[in-house]
Design a protein around this motif. Sequence first.
Motif, PDB file in Angstrom:
ATOM      1  N   MET A   1       0.840  -1.198   0.000  1.00 11.45           N
ATOM      2  CA  MET A   1       0.000   0.000   0.000  1.00 11.45           C
ATOM      3  C   MET A   1       0.880   1.254   0.000  1.00 11.45           C
ATOM      4  N   ASN A   2       0.384   2.305  -0.603  1.00 13.37           N
ATOM      5  CA  ASN A   2       1.121   3.572  -0.692  1.00 13.37           C
ATOM      6  C   ASN A   2       0.950   4.340   0.618  1.00 13.37           C
ATOM      7  N   TRP A   3       1.913   4.142   1.535  1.00  8.48           N
ATOM      8  CA  TRP A   3       1.804   4.769   2.848  1.00  8.48           C
ATOM      9  C   TRP A   3       2.014   6.279   2.778  1.00  8.48           C
ATOM     10  N   GLN A   4       2.782   6.723   1.797  1.00  9.65           N
ATOM     11  CA  GLN A   4       2.990   8.166   1.644  1.00  9.65           C
ATOM     12  C   GLN A   4       1.679   8.858   1.273  1.00  9.65           C
ATOM     13  N   LEU A   5       0.951   8.262   0.331  1.00  5.70           N
ATOM     14  CA  LEU A   5      -0.343   8.809  -0.057  1.00  5.70           C
ATOM     15  C   LEU A   5      -1.313   8.749   1.124  1.00  5.70           C
ATOM     16  N   PHE A   6      -1.287   7.651   1.868  1.00  4.53           N
ATOM     17  CA  PHE A   6      -2.137   7.520   3.047  1.00  4.53           C
ATOM     18  C   PHE A   6      -1.879   8.662   4.032  1.00  4.53           C
ATOM     19  N   GLY A   7      -0.603   8.933   4.289  1.00  3.92           N
ATOM     20  CA  GLY A   7      -0.255  10.018   5.205  1.00  3.92           C
ATOM     21  C   GLY A   7      -0.700  11.378   4.683  1.00  3.92           C
ATOM     22  N   GLU A   8      -0.537  11.600   3.386  1.00  7.81           N
ATOM     23  CA  GLU A   8      -0.946  12.879   2.799  1.00  7.81           C
ATOM     24  C   GLU A   8      -2.456  13.073   2.901  1.00  7.81           C
ATOM     25  N   VAL A   9      -3.206  12.013   2.649  1.00  7.24           N
ATOM     26  CA  VAL A   9      -4.668  12.087   2.731  1.00  7.24           C
ATOM     27  C   VAL A   9      -5.104  12.398   4.155  1.00  7.24           C
ATOM     28  N   VAL A  10      -4.527  11.678   5.127  1.00  4.56           N
ATOM     29  CA  VAL A  10      -4.923  11.868   6.527  1.00  4.56           C
ATOM     30  C   VAL A  10      -4.614  13.289   6.980  1.00  4.56           C
ATOM     31  N   VAL A  11      -3.400  13.754   6.721  1.00  5.14           N
ATOM     32  CA  VAL A  11      -3.004  15.091   7.176  1.00  5.14           C
ATOM     33  C   VAL A  11      -3.838  16.167   6.494  1.00  5.14           C
ATOM     34  N   THR A  12      -3.993  16.059   5.180  1.00  2.00           N
ATOM     35  CA  THR A  12      -4.721  17.080   4.427  1.00  2.00           C
ATOM     36  C   THR A  12      -6.175  17.170   4.870  1.00  2.00           C
ATOM     37  N   LEU A  13      -6.860  16.032   4.910  1.00  3.37           N
ATOM     38  CA  LEU A  13      -8.280  16.042   5.281  1.00  3.37           C
ATOM     39  C   LEU A  13      -8.478  16.365   6.760  1.00  3.37           C
ATOM     40  N   PHE A  14      -7.532  15.971   7.613  1.00  6.66           N
ATOM     41  CA  PHE A  14      -7.655  16.297   9.032  1.00  6.66           C
ATOM     42  C   PHE A  14      -7.604  17.808   9.233  1.00  6.66           C
ATOM     43  N   VAL A  15      -6.694  18.456   8.513  1.00  2.23           N
ATOM     44  CA  VAL A  15      -6.580  19.913   8.621  1.00  2.23           C
ATOM     45  C   VAL A  15      -7.820  20.598   8.059  1.00  2.23           C
ATOM     46  N   ILE A  16      -8.311  20.107   6.919  1.00  5.20           N
ATOM     47  CA  ILE A  16      -9.467  20.738   6.271  1.00  5.20           C
ATOM     48  C   ILE A  16     -10.750  20.503   7.066  1.00  5.20           C
ATOM     49  N   MET A  17     -10.985  19.258   7.475  1.00  2.00           N
ATOM     50  CA  MET A  17     -12.237  18.913   8.145  1.00  2.00           C
ATOM     51  C   MET A  17     -12.207  19.242   9.637  1.00  2.00           C
ATOM     52  N   ASP A  18     -11.004  19.347  10.209  1.00  2.00           N
ATOM     53  CA  ASP A  18     -10.790  19.890  11.552  1.00  2.00           C
ATOM     54  C   ASP A  18     -11.691  19.248  12.620  1.00  2.00           C
ATOM     55  N   PRO A  19     -11.437  17.982  13.002  1.00  2.00           N
ATOM     56  CA  PRO A  19     -12.264  17.331  14.034  1.00  2.00           C
ATOM     57  C   PRO A  19     -12.400  18.123  15.333  1.00  2.00           C
ATOM     58  N   PRO A  20     -11.310  18.673  15.915  1.00  2.00           N
ATOM     59  CA  PRO A  20     -11.505  19.455  17.154  1.00  2.00           C
ATOM     60  C   PRO A  20     -12.392  20.681  16.951  1.00  2.00           C
ATOM     61  N   GLY A  21     -12.306  21.286  15.772  1.00  2.00           N
ATOM     62  CA  GLY A  21     -13.098  22.480  15.501  1.00  2.00           C
ATOM     63  C   GLY A  21     -14.587  22.217  15.347  1.00  2.00           C
ATOM     64  N   THR A  22     -14.955  20.945  15.122  1.00  2.00           N
ATOM     65  CA  THR A  22     -16.375  20.619  14.990  1.00  2.00           C
ATOM     66  C   THR A  22     -17.080  20.521  16.340  1.00  2.00           C
ATOM     67  N   VAL A  23     -16.293  20.397  17.427  1.00  2.00           N
ATOM     68  CA  VAL A  23     -16.882  20.186  18.756  1.00  2.00           C
ATOM     69  C   VAL A  23     -17.822  21.312  19.172  1.00  2.00           C
ATOM     70  N   PRO A  24     -17.390  22.597  19.126  1.00  2.00           N
ATOM     71  CA  PRO A  24     -18.320  23.655  19.557  1.00  2.00           C
ATOM     72  C   PRO A  24     -19.571  23.753  18.693  1.00  2.00           C
ATOM     73  N   VAL A  25     -19.427  23.531  17.391  1.00  2.00           N
ATOM     74  CA  VAL A  25     -20.587  23.594  16.500  1.00  2.00           C
ATOM     75  C   VAL A  25     -21.539  22.445  16.796  1.00  2.00           C
ATOM     76  N   PHE A  26     -20.983  21.245  17.010  1.00  2.00           N
ATOM     77  CA  PHE A  26     -21.807  20.079  17.329  1.00  2.00           C
ATOM     78  C   PHE A  26     -22.569  20.300  18.627  1.00  2.00           C
ATOM     79  N   LEU A  27     -21.891  20.818  19.647  1.00  2.00           N
ATOM     80  CA  LEU A  27     -22.550  21.077  20.923  1.00  2.00           C
ATOM     81  C   LEU A  27     -23.617  22.151  20.781  1.00  2.00           C
ATOM     82  N   ALA A  28     -23.327  23.165  19.964  1.00  2.00           N
ATOM     83  CA  ALA A  28     -24.295  24.245  19.780  1.00  2.00           C
ATOM     84  C   ALA A  28     -25.567  23.745  19.105  1.00  2.00           C
ATOM     85  N   LEU A  29     -25.413  22.828  18.154  1.00  2.00           N
ATOM     86  CA  LEU A  29     -26.566  22.355  17.381  1.00  2.00           C
ATOM     87  C   LEU A  29     -27.322  21.219  18.067  1.00  2.00           C
TER      88      LEU A  29
END
Length: 201
Positions: A1-29
């Motif tokens: 498996m292409n581990w480099q691509l795996f790492g790039e996908v995880v880092v890129t989408l983690f930064v864009i989708m921002d799991p910690p940043g969803t917490v206040p919005v989730f609690l608010a809604l």
Amino acid sequence: MNWQLFGEVVVTLFVIMDPPGTVPVFLALTGNRRPAERKRAAWEAVAVAAGVIAVFALFGQTLLDYMHISLPALQGAGGLLLLLVALELLTGKADHPETAAGTNVAMVPLGTPLLAGPGAIVATMVFVQDSDGGWDHLALVLGVVVVLLCLWASMRFSVVLLRVLKESGILLVTRIAGLLLSAIAVQLVADSVRAFVEGAG
């Protein structure tokens, strides 16, 4: 498996989708809902995000070309939708349970465009176009799954904060979430306008 691509996908989408940043919005809604409903909302939001990303990964470019929709237009639409939600949070309209009766916030705005927004969609489409072969596709899928699991965990266990923050704390978080969400929405619209201007030039 292409581990480099795996790492790039995880880092890129983690930064864009921002799991910690969803917490206040989730609690608010979902702060005024029962624990079981909040847990279900977390799963549903992640499932919707996964479905949207999968559809655009497979058919995104074809769909946009067929409907003559540009990526900046999609980005601007997502920004305007988020701005409407942000205004509800800022003005207190979302504080009253009756205003949300019959609506599923897990689908909109949580699932999309907050989690599966224009940034995540475009990034996934680019990864799909640049991938080569089955192993690359496997790395891409696993990377997306890891980020989605992080999103679920951040929302699922954010309910612990409810016991600490109480009602007044949730009200404060709601206002902060509205402010942050409005900033994200304005940035999406600004990026969309900039892309249109650069394209015209």
